[in-house]
Design a protein around this motif. Sequence first.
Motif, PDB file in Angstrom:
ATOM      1  N   GLU A  34       0.830  -1.075   0.104  1.00 10.63           N
ATOM      2  CA  GLU A  34      -0.143   0.074   0.102  1.00 10.63           C
ATOM      3  C   GLU A  34       0.877   1.307   0.136  1.00 10.63           C
ATOM      4  O   GLU A  34       0.647   2.239  -0.380  1.00 10.63           O
ATOM      5  CB  GLU A  34      -0.837   0.133   1.210  1.00 10.63           C
ATOM      6  N   GLU A  99     -12.737  -4.391  -2.827  1.00 10.02           N
ATOM      7  CA  GLU A  99     -12.199  -4.497  -1.250  1.00 10.02           C
ATOM      8  C   GLU A  99     -13.168  -4.692  -0.277  1.00 10.02           C
ATOM      9  O   GLU A  99     -12.948  -5.602   0.663  1.00 10.02           O
ATOM     10  CB  GLU A  99     -11.185  -3.398  -1.038  1.00 10.02           C
ATOM     11  N   ARG A 102     -14.862  -7.997  -0.502  1.00 13.54           N
ATOM     12  CA  ARG A 102     -14.205  -9.223   0.024  1.00 13.54           C
ATOM     13  C   ARG A 102     -14.083  -9.141   1.572  1.00 13.54           C
ATOM     14  O   ARG A 102     -14.153 -10.301   1.876  1.00 13.54           O
ATOM     15  CB  ARG A 102     -12.685  -8.966  -0.553  1.00 13.54           C
ATOM     16  N   GLU A 103     -14.070  -7.917   2.154  1.00  9.21           N
ATOM     17  CA  GLU A 103     -14.266  -8.126   3.761  1.00  9.21           C
ATOM     18  C   GLU A 103     -15.549  -8.518   4.045  1.00  9.21           C
ATOM     19  O   GLU A 103     -15.586  -9.202   5.024  1.00  9.21           O
ATOM     20  CB  GLU A 103     -13.849  -6.655   4.091  1.00  9.21           C
ATOM     21  N   LEU A 177     -11.070   0.340   6.381  1.00  9.78           N
ATOM     22  CA  LEU A 177     -11.674   0.473   4.917  1.00  9.78           C
ATOM     23  C   LEU A 177     -13.104   0.385   5.126  1.00  9.78           C
ATOM     24  O   LEU A 177     -13.676   1.036   4.148  1.00  9.78           O
ATOM     25  CB  LEU A 177     -11.208  -1.298   4.410  1.00  9.78           C
ATOM     26  N   GLN A 305      -9.797  -7.610  -8.868  1.00 13.07           N
ATOM     27  CA  GLN A 305      -8.726  -6.790  -8.021  1.00 13.07           C
ATOM     28  C   GLN A 305      -7.405  -6.567  -8.717  1.00 13.07           C
ATOM     29  O   GLN A 305      -6.590  -5.838  -8.692  1.00 13.07           O
ATOM     30  CB  GLN A 305      -8.814  -7.250  -6.789  1.00 13.07           C
ATOM     31  N   HIS A 309      -6.525  -2.980  -9.713  1.00 13.07           N
ATOM     32  CA  HIS A 309      -5.742  -2.405  -8.508  1.00 13.07           C
ATOM     33  C   HIS A 309      -4.516  -1.644  -8.976  1.00 13.07           C
ATOM     34  O   HIS A 309      -4.196  -0.463  -8.979  1.00 13.07           O
ATOM     35  CB  HIS A 309      -5.647  -3.358  -7.390  1.00 13.07           C
TER      36      HIS A 309
END
Length: 632
Positions: A34, A99, A102-103, A177, A305, A309
Amino acid sequence: MSSTGNRDSGPALSGRTAWARSLETPLRAFLRTETGGAAVLLAATVAALIWVNVDASSYTSVWRTKLSIDLGGAGVSLDLRGWLNSGLMTFFFFVVGLEARREFDLGELRQRRRFVLPFLASIGGMAAAISIYLAFNAGHSSAHGWGIAMSTDTAFALGLLALIGPPFPDRVRAFLLTVVVVDDVVALVVIATVYTETLRVVPLISAAAFFAAVLVLRSIPLRVGGLIYLVLGAGAWVSLLKSGVEPIVVGLVMGLLVYAYPAPRSNLERATERFREFREQPTADLARVAAVELRSATSPNERLQRLFHPWTSYVIVPLFALANAGITLDGAFLARAFKSPITLGILFGYVVGKPVGVLGSSWLATRLSRGRLQPPVGWATIAGVGTIAGIGFTVSLLVATLAFNGRQLEEAKVGILASALGAALGAWLLFRATAFLPRRLRIRALLGTTAPLIDLYTDVDPERDHVRGPLEAPVTLVEYGDFECPYCGQAEPVVRELLRDFGDVRYVWRHLPLSDVHPRAQLAAEAAEAAAEQGAFWEMHDLLLDHQDRLAPGDLVGYAERLELDGDSFMTQLRDHFGAERVAEDIDSADLSGVSGTPTFFINGRRHYGAYDIETLKDAVRTARARATVAA
């Protein structure tokens, strides 16, 4: 049945993971983090400031260049800045939606109750920041710009968290997030309503029709190609643009609709069969079928992703910063800006309002729920996340360009840049301060007391499982492995070094022979079980992994002889498949835990995603041990 034992000491081996390729370089490693995306974004921001202060006229003229797409008299015409802000940034919000999804499907938020507190924290942070902005701008026309002081920049926030945050990123990243996504959703709603000057009903209905078509296709069991979704998304984008509503909301909604799931073993086996057919008859038709099966074996969320990404992190968002962050700086302007209610409202709204709102609303929710809502991390980390959430760059600049122009826009940009710098400095100081706390208090302040989610369906049973290390160790490492899998062989020295360096780790091996790709793995697992009947599981385990290319029946009998086992008993059990039932139980537990490949690790019941090199596993073990300390 269980058996224990100690590994031979040997040289410290770190091994290579499935993700560590021969072309590994420091640059590749950096770009996967990141911090890499945040650094590129920072460089683009500095470049914009330099460019506009060296040649302001060229900076303005470049981004005002018109670009039109015309099809049969109908089309879209925007300047380059508009194409970036409303067009390419749609892909950025698409990745944010991926994202977040996905969480929800695989991460911390799959237990829906854990979504409530970060949701309330986000609302509290936005409310506090907006209130401070309005307090500075009450009675002025600039109060209309309150939407600037609400949203958190995803790229900068996650990059800063990776750079200075605590060494257990999963929970903190999930919490941050969630706060960021809620911020973005609310900000996009505000953009679509408050900052939309004209609203055309017919194009808005057309956009709703495109979204409805996406939902219908998503609900039917037919396999629909990504190109169809791209066309429908593009139609919704154009319709929203024509309606007067900011169309970047399309990206976030489309991202939130894309499922994430672990690859089912049945899909992997089917993909193997198709590849074998292609290997035997390498025709174009079989190549196409094999490619389709391979793609379907992984979730579309993961594929998308991986595709988008890098582009959003290293191209789109930096271009956005380059196009929007330019401000002509001089002493007189800065002196005037830092007296402006716009600049001060944004600065104090983000640097003070965000952390106070996030921390205060989290504490209030915990107290009012009488502990039913617990933060996933400690209060020091909540405060740190709130401070990091004070970095409002991307969406803030977007709202600023919609709310203001001229001098007011320049003052808003100064406030946005100053608040990003102030929030980053504040977060660094806060996390540095926690390092001076006593160890147990520091762990509690950073980790909190909430129990982690458990991914391992079948608990470790020392009476049944094969255990190596102290039975009462605070950290348990479970590996689902295959004796013929080369990656399990690569992981073996890593596990060996881990157990040697950590005396308080309990290691468990569970069988997952991938018979569709490793034809001798099942018999090797049964050989290990036959050896376990004579108290030699780990000795056989080590031999099998040391000789992965020699697992024929004769080789297995030879290993039994080397270990001085009862040969007749071993051969009888191997011939009668004595261990097959025990191996099948491990396979069933793998299926229930969502395991489809090897090696797969669980640390204290929590699935370990990503690389399994020695440093990564050591960090994961340290975090698990710290959590066990807090629980104790």
